[in-house]
Design a protein around this motif. Sequence first.
Motif, PDB file in Angstrom:
ATOM      1  N   TYR A 144       0.845  -1.196   0.000  1.00 10.28           N
ATOM      2  CA  TYR A 144       0.000   0.000   0.000  1.00 10.28           C
ATOM      3  C   TYR A 144       0.880   1.245   0.000  1.00 10.28           C
ATOM      4  CZ  TYR A 144      -3.735  -3.194   1.513  1.00 10.28           C
ATOM      5  OH  TYR A 144      -4.626  -4.218   1.601  1.00 10.28           O
ATOM      6  N   LYS A 145       0.310   2.361  -0.424  1.00 11.73           N
ATOM      7  CA  LYS A 145       1.081   3.590  -0.555  1.00 11.73           C
ATOM      8  C   LYS A 145       0.891   4.518   0.657  1.00 11.73           C
ATOM      9  CE  LYS A 145       1.230   3.773  -5.617  1.00 11.73           C
ATOM     10  NZ  LYS A 145       0.915   4.585  -6.815  1.00 11.73           N
ATOM     11  N   TYR A 195       1.563  10.236   8.541  1.00 12.85           N
ATOM     12  CA  TYR A 195       1.096   9.803   7.217  1.00 12.85           C
ATOM     13  C   TYR A 195      -0.086   8.860   7.369  1.00 12.85           C
ATOM     14  CZ  TYR A 195       5.556  11.489   5.307  1.00 12.85           C
ATOM     15  OH  TYR A 195       6.623  12.269   4.929  1.00 12.85           O
ATOM     16  N   LEU A 196      -0.800   8.711   6.274  1.00 10.95           N
ATOM     17  CA  LEU A 196      -1.830   7.673   6.223  1.00 10.95           C
ATOM     18  C   LEU A 196      -1.482   6.681   5.112  1.00 10.95           C
ATOM     19  CD1 LEU A 196      -3.672   8.509   3.581  1.00 10.95           C
ATOM     20  CD2 LEU A 196      -4.778  10.034   5.206  1.00 10.95           C
ATOM     21  N   PHE A 208      -0.097   6.675  10.869  1.00  7.46           N
ATOM     22  CA  PHE A 208       0.972   6.544  11.851  1.00  7.46           C
ATOM     23  C   PHE A 208       1.705   7.865  11.963  1.00  7.46           C
ATOM     24  CE2 PHE A 208       2.620   5.467   7.757  1.00  7.46           C
ATOM     25  CZ  PHE A 208       3.983   5.745   7.722  1.00  7.46           C
ATOM     26  N   THR A 209       2.265   8.098  13.134  1.00 10.53           N
ATOM     27  CA  THR A 209       2.969   9.337  13.397  1.00 10.53           C
ATOM     28  C   THR A 209       4.242   9.022  14.149  1.00 10.53           C
ATOM     29  OG1 THR A 209       2.753  11.546  14.383  1.00 10.53           O
ATOM     30  CG2 THR A 209       1.600   9.760  15.491  1.00 10.53           C
ATOM     31  N   TYR A 210       5.348   9.644  13.761  1.00 12.26           N
ATOM     32  CA  TYR A 210       6.634   9.267  14.350  1.00 12.26           C
ATOM     33  C   TYR A 210       7.579  10.462  14.426  1.00 12.26           C
ATOM     34  CZ  TYR A 210       8.041   8.998   9.394  1.00 12.26           C
ATOM     35  OH  TYR A 210       8.277   9.283   8.065  1.00 12.26           O
ATOM     36  N   THR A 211       8.530  10.357  15.360  1.00 15.72           N
ATOM     37  CA  THR A 211       9.546  11.381  15.541  1.00 15.72           C
ATOM     38  C   THR A 211      10.919  10.710  15.555  1.00 15.72           C
ATOM     39  OG1 THR A 211       9.342  11.236  17.945  1.00 15.72           O
ATOM     40  CG2 THR A 211       8.016  12.905  16.831  1.00 15.72           C
ATOM     41  N   PHE A 212      11.954  11.521  15.660  1.00 12.82           N
ATOM     42  CA  PHE A 212      13.325  11.013  15.670  1.00 12.82           C
ATOM     43  C   PHE A 212      13.990  11.382  16.988  1.00 12.82           C
ATOM     44  CE2 PHE A 212      12.131  12.192  11.331  1.00 12.82           C
ATOM     45  CZ  PHE A 212      12.227  10.957  10.699  1.00 12.82           C
ATOM     46  N   ILE A 233       3.649   0.090   6.535  1.00 18.89           N
ATOM     47  CA  ILE A 233       4.220   1.067   7.466  1.00 18.89           C
ATOM     48  C   ILE A 233       5.679   0.726   7.743  1.00 18.89           C
ATOM     49  CG2 ILE A 233       4.128   1.937   9.840  1.00 18.89           C
ATOM     50  CD1 ILE A 233       1.063   1.570   9.699  1.00 18.89           C
ATOM     51  N   LEU A 234       5.956  -0.552   7.991  1.00 19.00           N
ATOM     52  CA  LEU A 234       7.336  -0.972   8.246  1.00 19.00           C
ATOM     53  C   LEU A 234       8.218  -0.746   7.016  1.00 19.00           C
ATOM     54  CD1 LEU A 234       6.968  -4.267  10.330  1.00 19.00           C
ATOM     55  CD2 LEU A 234       7.427  -1.952  11.130  1.00 19.00           C
ATOM     56  N   TYR A 235       7.661  -0.970   5.840  1.00 25.12           N
ATOM     57  CA  TYR A 235       8.407  -0.722   4.594  1.00 25.12           C
ATOM     58  C   TYR A 235       8.858   0.739   4.542  1.00 25.12           C
ATOM     59  CZ  TYR A 235       9.410  -0.304  -0.415  1.00 25.12           C
ATOM     60  OH  TYR A 235      10.020  -0.057  -1.620  1.00 25.12           O
ATOM     61  N   HIS A 236       7.933   1.620   4.863  1.00 25.23           N
ATOM     62  CA  HIS A 236       8.249   3.051   4.841  1.00 25.23           C
ATOM     63  C   HIS A 236       9.344   3.382   5.857  1.00 25.23           C
ATOM     64  CE1 HIS A 236       7.582   7.427   4.756  1.00 25.23           C
ATOM     65  NE2 HIS A 236       7.642   7.357   6.080  1.00 25.23           N
ATOM     66  N   LEU A 237       9.214   2.859   7.071  1.00 26.57           N
ATOM     67  CA  LEU A 237      10.179   3.177   8.124  1.00 26.57           C
ATOM     68  C   LEU A 237      11.561   2.595   7.818  1.00 26.57           C
ATOM     69  CD1 LEU A 237       7.826   2.604  11.175  1.00 26.57           C
ATOM     70  CD2 LEU A 237       8.586   4.802  10.260  1.00 26.57           C
TER      71      LEU A 237
END
Length: 376
Positions: A144-145, A195-196, A208-212, A233-237
């Motif tokens: 998925y995108k 992102y969605l 999902f929402t994430y920081t560094f 989601i894992l692919y993106h991360l």
Amino acid sequence: MEIRYSKNSEREISEKIWLETFKDSEDYVKWYMENIHRNENNLYILKEEKVLGMLYENPYNINYLNENLRGIYVVAVSIIPEARGEGNLNRLMEYSIKNNRNKDIMFLHPVNGRLYKKYGFIYGSNIEVYSCTLREIPSFRKKYKVFSIDKKNDINYLVKLYEEKMKNYKFFIKKTEKDLLNLFSETEIDKGYSYLIKDENNIIKGYFTYTFNENNIFVKEMIFEDKNTFESILYHLKTYGDYFEKLEIVSPEGMNLNKYLGDYTILKKEIKPHIQFRILNVEIFLKNLKYKFIKSNFILEIKDNILGDSLYKIFNGEIEKNIEGSPDISLTIEEFTEIISSDISYDIMEKKLENKKLFLLKDIFIERKSFINQFF
């Protein structure tokens, strides 16, 4: 000594105390003051007009077994260094509890859980924290995108998606569109991203929402519908693998994210106590569960050293407060809060509270987990 709520001219005082007490950046504190701060929620303790400490009482609607309750989230509890050890925290907390006695429940995310136990707060919501190196994430095929969130057209759907995923939890915050927008805005202030995910039919399947954090990626909230969404989601991360080393994901207890991967060794799981609850309105919880008392007849005493002790008569499903008589069972507010908020079983609680007639309350034990993952 004076306890009151802040004034418009005192916002800088709240900012200063926050920055001196916590590790948040100036940008974050300014964001909070502009987006979350309300004078009517910002409680001060003062001596000779000098602010000695503060806390915020942020209101939220809480879903409890499909009932809407009035909740208060206590955040930014702080006493200035020169006023610590003088009982000011006690005065502030007790005032806040008494002043919110017309609400239903309080909750907070403590740095030190033992500190708030004497005010009736008990852990009732855990989180699962998953971690792995980015290199350990399998090389999934992109299914998925990922899309930027349209803050005008997507938010309503995301709220519904969140509530659908929360419906099996005993307690959860009923997020509004504004709550989600604040979450995404807070993430931007922390230099993170939200992102969605959409499937091949352009249907939203999660967000999902994430920081560094130094060399790590921290996923602070992730809602998804199925295995393909999670893998996407894992692919993106994983694409951050050349720049960051470790991934950390916060998830509701019971999600068991490894089951979506088919390998229970990839993500290391740790269960952490997260949110403490404090019941303010005992009666509303008894009334919400009155169908479980349909064949009951007893008097319950709740001993509350801040709000005062109360007697409740339970008779054939009806609940009556402030009656006279001798209690058949007596519980502290801490014990009652633990029974209501946690997923502890009757058998375990009976052993913990030996010599109490807990069998009278056996039917109200609900072994269902709660999830509160609020940041402001």
